[in-house]
Write a protein that holds these residues in place. Structure first.
Motif, PDB file in Angstrom:
ATOM      1  N   ASN A 370      57.925  96.140 -15.384  1.00 25.61           N
ATOM      2  CA  ASN A 370      58.338  97.478 -14.937  1.00 25.61           C
ATOM      3  C   ASN A 370      59.210  97.394 -13.685  1.00 25.61           C
ATOM      4  OD1 ASN A 370      57.241  99.006 -16.946  1.00 25.61           O
ATOM      5  ND2 ASN A 370      55.356  99.504 -15.869  1.00 25.61           N
ATOM      6  N   ALA A 371      58.815  96.500 -12.747  1.00 27.87           N
ATOM      7  CA  ALA A 371      59.596  96.355 -11.514  1.00 27.87           C
ATOM      8  C   ALA A 371      61.016  95.882 -11.826  1.00 27.87           C
ATOM      9  CB  ALA A 371      58.903  95.391 -10.564  1.00 27.87           C
ATOM     10  N   ILE A 372      61.140  94.929 -12.771  1.00 24.64           N
ATOM     11  CA  ILE A 372      62.466  94.438 -13.165  1.00 24.64           C
ATOM     12  C   ILE A 372      63.257  95.553 -13.847  1.00 24.64           C
ATOM     13  CG2 ILE A 372      63.668  92.830 -14.696  1.00 24.64           C
ATOM     14  CD1 ILE A 372      61.346  90.861 -14.223  1.00 24.64           C
ATOM     15  N   LYS A 373      62.568  96.300 -14.692  1.00 26.62           N
ATOM     16  CA  LYS A 373      63.234  97.356 -15.467  1.00 26.62           C
ATOM     17  C   LYS A 373      63.830  98.429 -14.564  1.00 26.62           C
ATOM     18  CE  LYS A 373      62.097 100.758 -19.072  1.00 26.62           C
ATOM     19  NZ  LYS A 373      61.020 101.258 -19.962  1.00 26.62           N
ATOM     20  N   TYR A 374      63.085  98.800 -13.506  1.00 26.99           N
ATOM     21  CA  TYR A 374      63.530  99.900 -12.642  1.00 26.99           C
ATOM     22  C   TYR A 374      64.299  99.428 -11.410  1.00 26.99           C
ATOM     23  CZ  TYR A 374      60.817 103.213 -15.385  1.00 26.99           C
ATOM     24  OH  TYR A 374      60.342 104.006 -16.395  1.00 26.99           O
ATOM     25  N   SER A 375      64.422  98.112 -11.210  1.00 20.34           N
ATOM     26  CA  SER A 375      65.164  97.617 -10.042  1.00 20.34           C
ATOM     27  C   SER A 375      66.676  97.755 -10.271  1.00 20.34           C
ATOM     28  CB  SER A 375      64.823  96.146  -9.778  1.00 20.34           C
ATOM     29  OG  SER A 375      63.504  96.032  -9.292  1.00 20.34           O
ATOM     30  N   PRO A 376      67.452  97.998  -9.210  1.00 24.25           N
ATOM     31  CA  PRO A 376      68.915  98.070  -9.353  1.00 24.25           C
ATOM     32  C   PRO A 376      69.510  96.679  -9.495  1.00 24.25           C
ATOM     33  CG  PRO A 376      68.294  98.337  -7.059  1.00 24.25           C
ATOM     34  CD  PRO A 376      67.012  98.277  -7.834  1.00 24.25           C
ATOM     35  N   GLN A 377      70.741  96.622  -9.921  1.00 26.57           N
ATOM     36  CA  GLN A 377      71.438  95.329 -10.034  1.00 26.57           C
ATOM     37  C   GLN A 377      71.491  94.656  -8.661  1.00 26.57           C
ATOM     38  OE1 GLN A 377      72.381  94.531 -13.107  1.00 26.57           O
ATOM     39  NE2 GLN A 377      73.162  92.486 -12.601  1.00 26.57           N
ATOM     40  N   SER A 378      71.148  93.355  -8.642  1.00 27.38           N
ATOM     41  CA  SER A 378      71.132  92.534  -7.420  1.00 27.38           C
ATOM     42  C   SER A 378      70.094  93.042  -6.410  1.00 27.38           C
ATOM     43  CB  SER A 378      72.527  92.513  -6.761  1.00 27.38           C
ATOM     44  OG  SER A 378      73.491  91.992  -7.643  1.00 27.38           O
ATOM     45  N   GLY A 379      69.022  93.622  -6.919  1.00 26.30           N
ATOM     46  CA  GLY A 379      67.955  94.104  -6.045  1.00 26.30           C
ATOM     47  C   GLY A 379      66.956  93.013  -5.696  1.00 26.30           C
ATOM     48  N   THR A 380      65.925  93.414  -4.982  1.00 21.86           N
ATOM     49  CA  THR A 380      64.895  92.459  -4.534  1.00 21.86           C
ATOM     50  C   THR A 380      63.515  92.986  -4.943  1.00 21.86           C
ATOM     51  OG1 THR A 380      66.218  91.789  -2.637  1.00 21.86           O
ATOM     52  CG2 THR A 380      63.856  91.300  -2.554  1.00 21.86           C
ATOM     53  N   ILE A 381      62.708  92.091  -5.464  1.00 21.95           N
ATOM     54  CA  ILE A 381      61.304  92.408  -5.789  1.00 21.95           C
ATOM     55  C   ILE A 381      60.429  91.520  -4.920  1.00 21.95           C
ATOM     56  CG2 ILE A 381      59.507  92.381  -7.555  1.00 21.95           C
ATOM     57  CD1 ILE A 381      61.679  92.884  -9.632  1.00 21.95           C
ATOM     58  N   THR A 382      59.512  92.147  -4.176  1.00 23.66           N
ATOM     59  CA  THR A 382      58.666  91.407  -3.231  1.00 23.66           C
ATOM     60  C   THR A 382      57.223  91.429  -3.733  1.00 23.66           C
ATOM     61  OG1 THR A 382      60.094  92.085  -1.404  1.00 23.66           O
ATOM     62  CG2 THR A 382      57.904  91.236  -0.848  1.00 23.66           C
ATOM     63  N   LEU A 383      56.619  90.238  -3.782  1.00 23.50           N
ATOM     64  CA  LEU A 383      55.208  90.104  -4.146  1.00 23.50           C
ATOM     65  C   LEU A 383      54.414  89.749  -2.887  1.00 23.50           C
ATOM     66  CD1 LEU A 383      55.497  88.051  -7.473  1.00 23.50           C
ATOM     67  CD2 LEU A 383      55.542  90.514  -7.157  1.00 23.50           C
ATOM     68  N   LEU A 384      53.375  90.520  -2.615  1.00 27.94           N
ATOM     69  CA  LEU A 384      52.512  90.282  -1.455  1.00 27.94           C
ATOM     70  C   LEU A 384      51.075  90.142  -1.912  1.00 27.94           C
ATOM     71  CD1 LEU A 384      53.890  93.013   0.996  1.00 27.94           C
ATOM     72  CD2 LEU A 384      54.483  90.577   0.945  1.00 27.94           C
ATOM     73  N   SER A 385      50.306  89.316  -1.206  1.00 26.94           N
ATOM     74  CA  SER A 385      48.861  89.213  -1.469  1.00 26.94           C
ATOM     75  C   SER A 385      48.125  89.297  -0.135  1.00 26.94           C
ATOM     76  CB  SER A 385      48.538  87.891  -2.186  1.00 26.94           C
ATOM     77  OG  SER A 385      48.937  86.779  -1.401  1.00 26.94           O
ATOM     78  N   ARG A 386      47.111  90.143  -0.123  1.00 30.47           N
ATOM     79  CA  ARG A 386      46.325  90.358   1.101  1.00 30.47           C
ATOM     80  C   ARG A 386      44.858  90.171   0.759  1.00 30.47           C
ATOM     81  NH1 ARG A 386      50.291  94.583   1.205  1.00 30.47           N
ATOM     82  NH2 ARG A 386      48.844  95.932   0.047  1.00 30.47           N
ATOM     83  N   TYR A 387      44.177  89.420   1.615  1.00 30.84           N
ATOM     84  CA  TYR A 387      42.741  89.190   1.415  1.00 30.84           C
ATOM     85  C   TYR A 387      41.938  90.121   2.317  1.00 30.84           C
ATOM     86  CZ  TYR A 387      38.231  86.814   1.369  1.00 30.84           C
ATOM     87  OH  TYR A 387      36.893  86.534   1.252  1.00 30.84           O
ATOM     88  N   GLN A 388      40.975  90.842   1.725  1.00 34.89           N
ATOM     89  CA  GLN A 388      40.114  91.757   2.479  1.00 34.89           C
ATOM     90  C   GLN A 388      38.671  91.538   2.048  1.00 34.89           C
ATOM     91  OE1 GLN A 388      41.482  95.765   1.907  1.00 34.89           O
ATOM     92  NE2 GLN A 388      43.248  95.522   3.248  1.00 34.89           N
ATOM     93  N   GLU A 389      37.886  90.995   2.992  1.00 34.28           N
ATOM     94  CA  GLU A 389      36.479  90.668   2.717  1.00 34.28           C
ATOM     95  C   GLU A 389      36.394  89.816   1.445  1.00 34.28           C
ATOM     96  OE1 GLU A 389      34.212  94.286   2.725  1.00 34.28           O
ATOM     97  OE2 GLU A 389      34.569  94.663   4.856  1.00 34.28           O
ATOM     98  N   ASN A 390      35.764  90.341   0.377  1.00 37.59           N
ATOM     99  CA  ASN A 390      35.614  89.560  -0.850  1.00 37.59           C
ATOM    100  C   ASN A 390      36.589  90.024  -1.926  1.00 37.59           C
ATOM    101  OD1 ASN A 390      34.296  87.460  -2.247  1.00 37.59           O
ATOM    102  ND2 ASN A 390      33.073  88.937  -3.402  1.00 37.59           N
ATOM    103  N   ASP A 391      37.584  90.841  -1.543  1.00 33.48           N
ATOM    104  CA  ASP A 391      38.553  91.369  -2.496  1.00 33.48           C
ATOM    105  C   ASP A 391      39.953  90.889  -2.125  1.00 33.48           C
ATOM    106  OD1 ASP A 391      36.498  92.758  -3.721  1.00 33.48           O
ATOM    107  OD2 ASP A 391      36.813  94.559  -2.502  1.00 33.48           O
ATOM    108  N   VAL A 392      40.848  90.990  -3.107  1.00 36.72           N
ATOM    109  CA  VAL A 392      42.248  90.644  -2.868  1.00 36.72           C
ATOM    110  C   VAL A 392      43.117  91.796  -3.354  1.00 36.72           C
ATOM    111  CG1 VAL A 392      42.483  89.467  -5.098  1.00 36.72           C
ATOM    112  CG2 VAL A 392      44.078  88.961  -3.246  1.00 36.72           C
ATOM    113  N   GLU A 393      44.181  92.086  -2.603  1.00 37.84           N
ATOM    114  CA  GLU A 393      45.162  93.089  -2.991  1.00 37.84           C
ATOM    115  C   GLU A 393      46.488  92.388  -3.258  1.00 37.84           C
ATOM    116  OE1 GLU A 393      45.419  96.066  -0.011  1.00 37.84           O
ATOM    117  OE2 GLU A 393      43.521  97.035  -0.559  1.00 37.84           O
TER     118      GLU A 393
END
Length: 471
Positions: A370-393
């Motif tokens: 979906n991110a690729i589909k809706y991104s503009p030409q020559s755009g940027t997609i950023t992946l982030l991971s955050r650890y919180q207690e025993n969960d991950v976002e």
């Protein structure tokens, strides 16, 4: 369960009934004792009054007869003496008290002795002074009777008071039955609720689509009957699940085989391998090529949806390192990424999960798609991971048009498709986010959309995570 409820009700009600009967018995005894005491007090008071009046009348009649020697006065004296005798005899019959009986007997004996002294034969042998001395003895006896009667009345009153205090104490003690009954009720409530919670846990397992584990239960007959019905339902649902999964796999395979031939033939024609094409033929080849690509995407979504339906994949949990899984998903989308000249920024930290790798891969692939589909030409997609207690976002941030407010509650509905991106030639199936939502529900995860100043941020939250960091 009915028998268990009846047994619990009996155990709760029995102490209360016993306490109620005990209290009622004590109150009945106290009422009876009070009634008897009141009757005895009234009898003794009436005896003292009658005895005092009768002795006064006898003394007056005897004195007048001794002075006047009148036969009518003599008859009146005899009559009054007989009345006194009846009073004493009646009291002796009703009251078994020995001391009181002795005192009354002495009064009766003394009155009879006075009667004999006042007979016509002995009348000249007794003086008025002697007669008064005899009556003084009766007055003394009367005073003793009154004093003893008062002591009896006081004793009876004390007995009633002691009984009253004892009854009150017993009633207050019986109140301890109430917390005991409540504890018994709580115990049976726990006994009943505990198997219900176990059954609810089995039902929730079925709700999550896990039809692998057999449902067994031991306990009350009613609970076992419910568990047996759930087991029959589980077997039936598992059978239907396997049939659906098998059907989707087979139909997908049957569709992919002719599709591959269509794509290969289209590519040969499109590359002018069988001769040059004019503009109209080239346009038709473009339509066929795009349609074949769309059909391939639909088949892939159908296979992903089959993963959702396949309950056997639920048990395949394992330790997963997030970075290689994300890299694998990105590599599979390299053609789409290069076509739009996109830049992908991956997380600089790494996280380990205990989850299902196949299902997580489907989740990340749909979100990245979906991110690729809706991104503009020559755009940027950023992946982030955050650890919180025993969960991950894990957050996927694009630079597209975002998600309008009215569409945010509908994007998870099956076959729903929002506003397509500008210049998009490929339509989706409307199953991607439905699949994501269902898989995250099974993985005990969540998903959230947030519109940014430019683009949108999709954040998923997963449990059972631990942080590691790239060196």
């Amino acid at each position: 369960m009915v028998n268990l409820i009846l047994l619990g009700f009996s155990f709760v009600a029995l102490p209360l009934v016993i306490s109620l009967l005990f209290t009622a018995n004590k109150l009945s005894y106290l009422a009876q004792q009070s009634s008897e005491t009141i009757f005895e007090v009234a009898s003794l008071t009436q005896l003292n009054t009658k005895l005092s009046d009768s002795l006064s009348n006898i003394e007056r009649s005897a004195s007048q007869y001794l002075v006047l020697n009148d036969d009518e006065l003599h008859q009146l004296f005899i009559k009054q003496q007989q009345e006194l005798s009846q009073i004493i005899k009646k009291t002796l019959k009703q009251n078994p008290n020995k001391t009181l009986a002795q005192l009354l007997s002495q009064v009766l004996t003394a009155s009879i002795q006075i009667k004999s002294q006042l007979s016509s034969d002995n009348l000249s042998n007794i003086s008025l002074e002697q007669l008064q001395q005899e009556f003084k003895k009766l007055v003394i006896l009367k005073a003793e009777i009154k004093h003893y009667s008062n002591s009896l009345i006081k004793q009876k009153a004390d007995d009633v008071q002691r009984s009253n205090e004892k009854a009150r104490s017993n009633i207050f003690n019986s109140l301890y039955i109430i917390p005991v009954s409540l504890l018994i009720a709580l115990l049976f409530l726990v006994i009943i609720i505990r198997p219900l919670k176990r059954l609810i846990s089995r039902i929730q397992t079925l709700e999550q689509g896990n039809f692998q584990n057999e449902i067994t239960f031991s306990g009350a007959a009613e609970f076992e009957g419910i568990a047996h019905a759930l087991e029959m339902m589980r077997v039936r649902l598992h059978s239907l699940e396997l049939q659906k999964s098998s059907f989707i796999r087979h139909i997908s395979h049957e569709l992919k085989t002719p599709l591959a031939a269509i794509k290969e033939g289209t590519e040969l024609i499109y590359d002018n391998s069988v001769g040059p094409l004019n503009s109209e033929q080239q346009e038709i080849c473009d339509i066929i090529k795009m349609s074949a690509h769309r059909l391939q995407c639909l088949i892939e979504d159908l296979l992903d949806f089959n993963i959702v339906l396949d309950s056997t994949s639920l048990v395949a949990s394992e330790n997963i390192t997030l970075s290689p899984l994300l890299s694998e998903v990105i590599n599979e989308r390299q053609l789409d990424i290069k076509r739009k000249n996109l830049t992908i920024i991956t997380p600089d930290n790494d996280i380990q999960l205990h989850s299902n790798a196949t299902q997580l891969k489907v989740v990340f692939d749909n979100i990245l798609s979906n991110a690729i589909k809706y991104s503009p030409q020559s755009g940027t997609i950023t992946l982030l991971s955050r650890y919180q207690e025993n969960d991950v976002e894990i957050a996927v941030i694009d630079e597209g048009i975002g998600i309008s407010f009215e569409h945010q509650d509908k994007v998870f509905d099956a076959f729903y498709q929002g506003t397509p991106p500008e210049h998009s030639q490929i339509k989706g199936s409307g199953l991607g986010l439905t699949i994501v939502k269902e898989l995250l529900s099974r993985l005990q995860g969540t998903i959230q959309f947030v519109n940014r100043e430019i683009g949108a941020e999709v954040t998923i939250k997963l449990p059972n995570a631990s942080p590691t960091y790239k060196k």
